[in-house]
Design a protein around this motif. Structure first.
Motif, PDB file in Angstrom:
ATOM      1  N   TYR A   1       0.884  -1.389   0.060  1.00 32.55           N
ATOM      2  CA  TYR A   1       0.008   0.099   0.074  1.00 32.55           C
ATOM      3  C   TYR A   1       0.813   1.240   0.115  1.00 32.55           C
ATOM      4  CZ  TYR A   1       0.487  -0.594   5.065  1.00 32.55           C
ATOM      5  OH  TYR A   1       1.071  -0.881   6.438  1.00 32.55           O
ATOM      6  N   LEU A   2       0.519   2.121  -0.707  1.00 35.57           N
ATOM      7  CA  LEU A   2       1.101   3.605  -0.663  1.00 35.57           C
ATOM      8  C   LEU A   2       0.355   4.550   0.126  1.00 35.57           C
ATOM      9  CD1 LEU A   2       1.007   3.823  -4.685  1.00 35.57           C
ATOM     10  CD2 LEU A   2       2.927   3.648  -3.334  1.00 35.57           C
ATOM     11  N   TYR A   3       1.226   5.333   0.831  1.00 34.70           N
ATOM     12  CA  TYR A   3       0.800   6.103   2.000  1.00 34.70           C
ATOM     13  C   TYR A   3       1.826   7.284   2.164  1.00 34.70           C
ATOM     14  CZ  TYR A   3       4.270   4.056   4.865  1.00 34.70           C
ATOM     15  OH  TYR A   3       5.557   3.607   5.536  1.00 34.70           O
ATOM     16  N   GLY A   4       1.516   8.315   2.688  1.00 40.76           N
ATOM     17  CA  GLY A   4       2.288   9.682   3.243  1.00 40.76           C
ATOM     18  C   GLY A   4       2.103   9.501   5.020  1.00 40.76           C
TER      19      GLY A   4
ATOM     20  N   THR B   1       3.426   8.506   8.467  1.00 40.26           N
ATOM     21  CA  THR B   1       4.166   7.565   9.143  1.00 40.26           C
ATOM     22  C   THR B   1       3.099   6.478   9.179  1.00 40.26           C
ATOM     23  OG1 THR B   1       3.172   8.098  11.063  1.00 40.26           O
ATOM     24  CG2 THR B   1       5.325   9.020  10.678  1.00 40.26           C
ATOM     25  N   LEU B   2       3.557   5.190   9.332  1.00 41.12           N
ATOM     26  CA  LEU B   2       2.741   4.034   9.266  1.00 41.12           C
ATOM     27  C   LEU B   2       1.542   4.239  10.460  1.00 41.12           C
ATOM     28  CD1 LEU B   2       5.292   1.026   8.963  1.00 41.12           C
ATOM     29  CD2 LEU B   2       3.234   1.662   7.200  1.00 41.12           C
ATOM     30  N   ALA B   3       1.992   4.859  11.485  1.00 41.23           N
ATOM     31  CA  ALA B   3       0.940   5.022  12.511  1.00 41.23           C
ATOM     32  C   ALA B   3       0.043   5.742  12.243  1.00 41.23           C
ATOM     33  CB  ALA B   3       1.764   5.448  13.969  1.00 41.23           C
ATOM     34  N   GLU B   4       0.347   7.102  11.640  1.00 47.06           N
ATOM     35  CA  GLU B   4      -0.511   8.040  11.190  1.00 47.06           C
ATOM     36  C   GLU B   4      -0.396   8.559   9.574  1.00 47.06           C
ATOM     37  OE1 GLU B   4       0.115  11.523  13.648  1.00 47.06           O
ATOM     38  OE2 GLU B   4       0.180  10.117  15.419  1.00 47.06           O
ATOM     39  N   MET B   5      -0.960   7.425   8.847  1.00 48.72           N
ATOM     40  CA  MET B   5      -0.976   7.788   7.582  1.00 48.72           C
ATOM     41  C   MET B   5      -1.822   8.748   6.870  1.00 48.72           C
ATOM     42  SD  MET B   5      -0.887   3.692   5.962  1.00 48.72           S
ATOM     43  CE  MET B   5      -1.668   2.672   7.065  1.00 48.72           C
ATOM     44  N   THR B   6      -1.301   9.302   5.967  1.00 48.90           N
ATOM     45  CA  THR B   6      -1.969  10.407   5.109  1.00 48.90           C
ATOM     46  C   THR B   6      -1.990   9.885   3.719  1.00 48.90           C
ATOM     47  OG1 THR B   6       0.123  11.533   4.708  1.00 48.90           O
ATOM     48  CG2 THR B   6      -1.339  12.210   6.806  1.00 48.90           C
ATOM     49  N   PRO B   7      -2.795  10.564   2.790  1.00 46.85           N
ATOM     50  CA  PRO B   7      -2.470  10.310   1.383  1.00 46.85           C
ATOM     51  C   PRO B   7      -1.299  10.992   0.978  1.00 46.85           C
ATOM     52  CG  PRO B   7      -4.539  11.567   1.806  1.00 46.85           C
ATOM     53  CD  PRO B   7      -3.858  11.595   3.119  1.00 46.85           C
ATOM     54  N   PRO B   8      -0.558   9.947   0.107  1.00 47.57           N
ATOM     55  CA  PRO B   8       0.771  10.188  -0.561  1.00 47.57           C
ATOM     56  C   PRO B   8       0.518  11.650  -1.246  1.00 47.57           C
ATOM     57  CG  PRO B   8      -0.131   8.517  -1.541  1.00 47.57           C
ATOM     58  CD  PRO B   8      -1.308   8.688  -0.461  1.00 47.57           C
ATOM     59  N   THR B   9       1.873  12.220  -1.042  1.00 46.73           N
ATOM     60  CA  THR B   9       2.056  13.646  -2.010  1.00 46.73           C
ATOM     61  C   THR B   9       3.450  13.315  -2.766  1.00 46.73           C
ATOM     62  OG1 THR B   9       3.695  14.520  -0.390  1.00 46.73           O
ATOM     63  CG2 THR B   9       0.999  14.824  -0.101  1.00 46.73           C
ATOM     64  N   GLN B  10       3.615  14.310  -3.628  1.00 46.57           N
ATOM     65  CA  GLN B  10       4.938  14.329  -4.481  1.00 46.57           C
ATOM     66  C   GLN B  10       6.177  14.096  -3.730  1.00 46.57           C
ATOM     67  OE1 GLN B  10       4.372  14.059  -7.800  1.00 46.57           O
ATOM     68  NE2 GLN B  10       6.568  14.067  -8.416  1.00 46.57           N
ATOM     69  N   LYS B  11       5.979  14.636  -2.699  1.00 45.98           N
ATOM     70  CA  LYS B  11       7.324  14.828  -1.983  1.00 45.98           C
ATOM     71  C   LYS B  11       7.334  13.692  -0.649  1.00 45.98           C
ATOM     72  CE  LYS B  11       8.675  19.475  -2.810  1.00 45.98           C
ATOM     73  NZ  LYS B  11       8.996  20.830  -2.352  1.00 45.98           N
ATOM     74  N   ASP B  12       6.218  13.043  -0.184  1.00 51.02           N
ATOM     75  CA  ASP B  12       6.126  12.071   0.782  1.00 51.02           C
ATOM     76  C   ASP B  12       5.213  11.096   0.442  1.00 51.02           C
ATOM     77  OD1 ASP B  12       5.943  11.148   3.171  1.00 51.02           O
ATOM     78  OD2 ASP B  12       4.221  12.476   4.124  1.00 51.02           O
ATOM     79  N   GLN B  13       6.012  10.097  -0.302  1.00 45.75           N
ATOM     80  CA  GLN B  13       5.295   9.001  -0.811  1.00 45.75           C
ATOM     81  C   GLN B  13       5.910   7.600  -0.344  1.00 45.75           C
ATOM     82  OE1 GLN B  13       4.836   8.547  -5.051  1.00 45.75           O
ATOM     83  NE2 GLN B  13       5.708  10.617  -5.236  1.00 45.75           N
TER      84      GLN B  13
ATOM     85  N   VAL C   1       5.810   3.186   0.305  1.00 47.08           N
ATOM     86  CA  VAL C   1       4.993   2.113   0.086  1.00 47.08           C
ATOM     87  C   VAL C   1       5.677   0.955   1.011  1.00 47.08           C
ATOM     88  CG1 VAL C   1       6.850   1.254  -1.764  1.00 47.08           C
ATOM     89  CG2 VAL C   1       4.738   0.421  -1.711  1.00 47.08           C
ATOM     90  N   ALA C   2       4.615   0.298   1.475  1.00 45.26           N
ATOM     91  CA  ALA C   2       4.812  -0.840   2.423  1.00 45.26           C
ATOM     92  C   ALA C   2       4.488  -2.211   1.755  1.00 45.26           C
ATOM     93  CB  ALA C   2       3.795  -0.813   3.860  1.00 45.26           C
ATOM     94  N   PHE C   3       5.665  -2.985   1.746  1.00 43.64           N
ATOM     95  CA  PHE C   3       5.387  -4.390   1.254  1.00 43.64           C
ATOM     96  C   PHE C   3       5.134  -5.437   2.170  1.00 43.64           C
ATOM     97  CE2 PHE C   3       8.025  -1.735  -1.859  1.00 43.64           C
ATOM     98  CZ  PHE C   3       7.580  -2.161  -2.910  1.00 43.64           C
ATOM     99  N   MET C   4       4.108  -6.290   1.956  1.00 47.67           N
ATOM    100  CA  MET C   4       4.213  -7.523   2.675  1.00 47.67           C
ATOM    101  C   MET C   4       4.212  -8.931   1.683  1.00 47.67           C
ATOM    102  SD  MET C   4       2.050 -10.430   3.652  1.00 47.67           S
ATOM    103  CE  MET C   4       0.541  -9.735   2.959  1.00 47.67           C
ATOM    104  N   PHE C   5       5.261  -9.935   2.033  1.00 44.09           N
ATOM    105  CA  PHE C   5       5.419 -10.740   1.074  1.00 44.09           C
ATOM    106  C   PHE C   5       4.938 -12.051   1.948  1.00 44.09           C
ATOM    107  CE2 PHE C   5       9.138  -8.092   0.543  1.00 44.09           C
ATOM    108  CZ  PHE C   5       8.730  -7.757  -0.878  1.00 44.09           C
ATOM    109  N   LYS C   6       4.469 -13.196   1.240  1.00 46.26           N
ATOM    110  CA  LYS C   6       3.963 -14.334   2.095  1.00 46.26           C
ATOM    111  C   LYS C   6       4.639 -15.798   1.216  1.00 46.26           C
ATOM    112  CE  LYS C   6       0.293 -14.724   4.585  1.00 46.26           C
ATOM    113  NZ  LYS C   6       0.763 -14.638   5.661  1.00 46.26           N
ATOM    114  N   GLY C   7       4.314 -16.675   1.886  1.00 44.93           N
ATOM    115  CA  GLY C   7       4.815 -17.904   1.091  1.00 44.93           C
ATOM    116  C   GLY C   7       6.251 -18.142   1.190  1.00 44.93           C
ATOM    117  N   GLN C   8       6.711 -18.607   0.119  1.00 46.57           N
ATOM    118  CA  GLN C   8       7.910 -19.239   0.056  1.00 46.57           C
ATOM    119  C   GLN C   8       9.145 -17.936   0.097  1.00 46.57           C
ATOM    120  OE1 GLN C   8       8.998 -22.583  -0.155  1.00 46.57           O
ATOM    121  NE2 GLN C   8      11.084 -21.745   0.481  1.00 46.57           N
ATOM    122  N   LEU C   9       9.136 -16.876  -0.373  1.00 44.01           N
ATOM    123  CA  LEU C   9       9.902 -15.646  -0.380  1.00 44.01           C
ATOM    124  C   LEU C   9      10.096 -15.386   1.125  1.00 44.01           C
ATOM    125  CD1 LEU C   9      11.745 -13.696  -1.272  1.00 44.01           C
ATOM    126  CD2 LEU C   9       9.822 -12.130  -1.727  1.00 44.01           C
TER     127      LEU C   9
END
Length: 130
Positions: free
Chosen positions: A42-45, A47-59, A61-69
């Motif tokens: 997911y994309l956000y601006g 912090t993770l605790a207080e997410m806001t919509p992403p902006t040009q200067k504050d973007q 992305v948080a990734f979550m991987f499952k499975g074999q990787l």
């Protein structure tokens, strides 16, 4: 149509059919034989605790991987963090961290890894809250 022509047609179709089936079942090998990922992002601006919509200067992305990787990463970044420093005290919870890479294992959910990226700077960031 004569019997010989029918037999010849049947033999040709019978010989070609397995090739068509195998070609239809061929898996997409991806780029450089890469393995597809399981997970989400997911994309956000902010912090993770207080997410806001992403902006040009504050973007970010948080990734979550499952499975074999996730299992491979978990096994490669070892050892487990001390129980006192872990994000959960559940009995079947195991956690490993290396830099901004955070991987966990639970009996119910299996392996999961989290990693963040600050898009404007290209630097890694935390991908989960704990």
């Amino acid at each position: 149509m004569g019997l010989n022509v029918r037999i010849l047609c049947w033999v040709c179709v019978s010989a070609a059919l397995p090739l068509v089936v195998v070609a239809g079942e061929k898996k997409d090998e991806g780029r450089y034989l890469a393995t597809p990922l399981k997970g989400d992002y997911y994309l956000y601006g902010g912090t993770l605790a207080e997410m806001t919509p992403p902006t040009q200067k504050d973007q970010k992305v948080a990734f979550m991987f499952k499975g074999q990787l996730a299992q491979d990463l978990f096994n490669r970044i070892g050892p487990d963090v001390r129980k006192a420093d872990a994000c959960s005290s559940a009995r079947d919870y195991r956690e490993r961290r290396r830099g901004d890479l955070h991987c966990v294992f639970t009996k119910d959910d299996g392996f999961s890894c989290y990693l963040g990226l600050n898009v404007p700077t290209g630097k890694s960031a935390n991908g989960s809250i704990c």
